[in-house]
Motif scaffolding. Structure first.
Motif, PDB file in Angstrom:
ATOM      1  N   ARG A  61       0.712  -1.317   0.046  1.00 48.83           N
ATOM      2  CA  ARG A  61       0.061  -0.125  -0.133  1.00 48.83           C
ATOM      3  C   ARG A  61       1.097   1.251   0.105  1.00 48.83           C
ATOM      4  O   ARG A  61       0.485   2.220  -0.595  1.00 48.83           O
ATOM      5  CB  ARG A  61      -0.877  -0.028   1.197  1.00 48.83           C
ATOM      6  N   ARG A  62       2.020   1.260   0.711  1.00 51.01           N
ATOM      7  CA  ARG A  62       3.008   2.448   0.741  1.00 51.01           C
ATOM      8  C   ARG A  62       3.784   2.679  -0.408  1.00 51.01           C
ATOM      9  O   ARG A  62       3.943   3.764  -1.049  1.00 51.01           O
ATOM     10  CB  ARG A  62       3.768   2.217   1.947  1.00 51.01           C
ATOM     11  N   ALA A  63       3.858   1.585  -1.273  1.00 51.00           N
ATOM     12  CA  ALA A  63       4.448   1.680  -2.446  1.00 51.00           C
ATOM     13  C   ALA A  63       3.587   2.158  -3.431  1.00 51.00           C
ATOM     14  O   ALA A  63       4.120   3.016  -4.352  1.00 51.00           O
ATOM     15  CB  ALA A  63       5.277   0.467  -2.851  1.00 51.00           C
ATOM     16  N   LEU A  64       2.457   1.867  -3.482  1.00 46.32           N
ATOM     17  CA  LEU A  64       1.418   2.258  -4.355  1.00 46.32           C
ATOM     18  C   LEU A  64       0.966   3.678  -4.381  1.00 46.32           C
ATOM     19  O   LEU A  64       0.998   4.618  -4.974  1.00 46.32           O
ATOM     20  CB  LEU A  64       0.167   1.361  -4.314  1.00 46.32           C
ATOM     21  N   ALA A  65       1.290   4.138  -2.996  1.00 47.06           N
ATOM     22  CA  ALA A  65       0.685   5.510  -2.530  1.00 47.06           C
ATOM     23  C   ALA A  65       1.871   6.444  -2.781  1.00 47.06           C
ATOM     24  O   ALA A  65       1.604   7.615  -3.636  1.00 47.06           O
ATOM     25  CB  ALA A  65       0.524   5.644  -1.081  1.00 47.06           C
TER      26      ALA A  65
END
Length: 322
Positions: A61-65
């Motif tokens: 999720r953090r990489a996508l964000a």
């Protein structure tokens, strides 16, 4: 030339922090002993019920964000782990479900500590073939679940965590100046299985615990890691003097330092996170990449070399331009 470029990176660590001193209550060891032999000061352990796929999902999720990309736009998830939630299905499909991603496909890669390099090589090949345009590559582990808590030579070394990168297809010029993955180099040698393994599995009826001949693993590590780094650099048309950052598997500071010396790279150009995280196996490289970006060390255009070795023995390297 089609390239696989990193567009986002992220990591996640469980809340529980375990300092070296905590082991003094149950083992004949000390904070000073652990630091001097490994460089580790603390690590994170997953909470009860907190699984590898959960850690992986948060890192993803953090990489996508960071990339500004929705999970629905991802074509593939490749998850490197040796501590999947279940024998099957893959932890990658659990991440796929948790992200709400109903398209594409997901699978695990198991190469122990070298898993993330293997996963990057696979993801790169999928992108270069034209089969996918966006791939989440994740390394996630809960090694605290496979420790022998009476073995001071192993249980103090490992921790839990996850790191992820989002790869996206882009057009390059086909030169070493391109952004993205420029080369990979993979190896394994099953003759050395008994140097690092878990003494459980389907054939034993139990999950087992980690066993390691530390001195023998160390003997192989520096030579094999420096050789694979050199090969990967040569494949990309580059040399050690071109390196901006080495982001190695965070196994032991006593491996990282001589590796840097053999490559002719100053420790100032090595991203080191082992003191905070311990050895997180397949998660250690993506964790270190994410922390390196967060610290302001790794910047766009930098040449990064990552190397890892783990049970199998399996080892390899990836060269990429950020």
């Amino acid at each position: 030339m089609r390239r696989a470029v990193i567009k986002g990176v992220g990591h996640y660590l469980p809340e529980r922090v375990v300092p070296n001193a905590e082991f003094e209550n149950t083992l004949e060891t000390s904070d000073a002993w652990i630091r001097s032999r490994s460089g580790i000061e603390r690590r994170h352990f997953a909470a009860e019920g907190e699984t590898t796929s959960m850690l992986a999902t948060e890192a993803a999720r953090r990489a996508l964000a960071m990339a500004g990309v929705d999970a629905s736009e991802v074509d593939v998830i490749v998850l490197a782990t040796s501590t999947a939630d279940l024998t099957f299905p893959s932890a990658a499909t659990m991440v796929q479900n948790a992200l709400g991603m109903t398209n594409g496909f997901a699978f695990d890669v198991q190469a122990v500590c070298a898993g993330f390099v293997y996963a990057m090589a696979n993801a790169n090949a999928i992108i270069l073939s034209g089969q996918a345009d966006r791939i989440l590559v994740i390394g996630a582990e809960t090694f605290s679940r496979i420790m022998d808590w009476t073995d001071r030579s192993t249980c103090v070394l490992f921790g839990d965590g996850a790191g992820a990168v989002l790869l996206e297809a882009a057009e390059g010029e086909g030169t070493p100046e391109d952004r993205g993955i420029l080369s990979t180099d993979l190896h394994s040698d099953g003759r050395y299985r008994d140097l690092l393994y878990v003494d459980g599995g389907i054939s034993t009826g139990s999950s087992g615990v980690l066993r390691m001949q530390g001195k023998e693993v160390f003997r192989h590590a520096v030579e094999k890691l420096s050789a694979t780094a050199g090969t990967a650099l040569a494949k990309a048309g580059l040399a050690p003097e071109d390196i901006d950052w080495v982001v190695p598997h965070q196994a032991n500071i006593r491996i990282i330092q001589p590796l840097a010396e053999k490559l002719g790279v100053s420790m100032d150009k090595v991203v080191v996170t082992i003191q905070e995280h311990g050895n997180t196996s397949a998660a250690s490289i993506p964790l270190a990449l994410s922390v390196g970006v967060e610290r302001g060390q790794i910047k766009p255009g930098d040449l990064v070399v990552s190397v890892a070795i783990g049970g199998g023995l399996a080892w390899g390297a990836a060269v990429l331009r950020w």
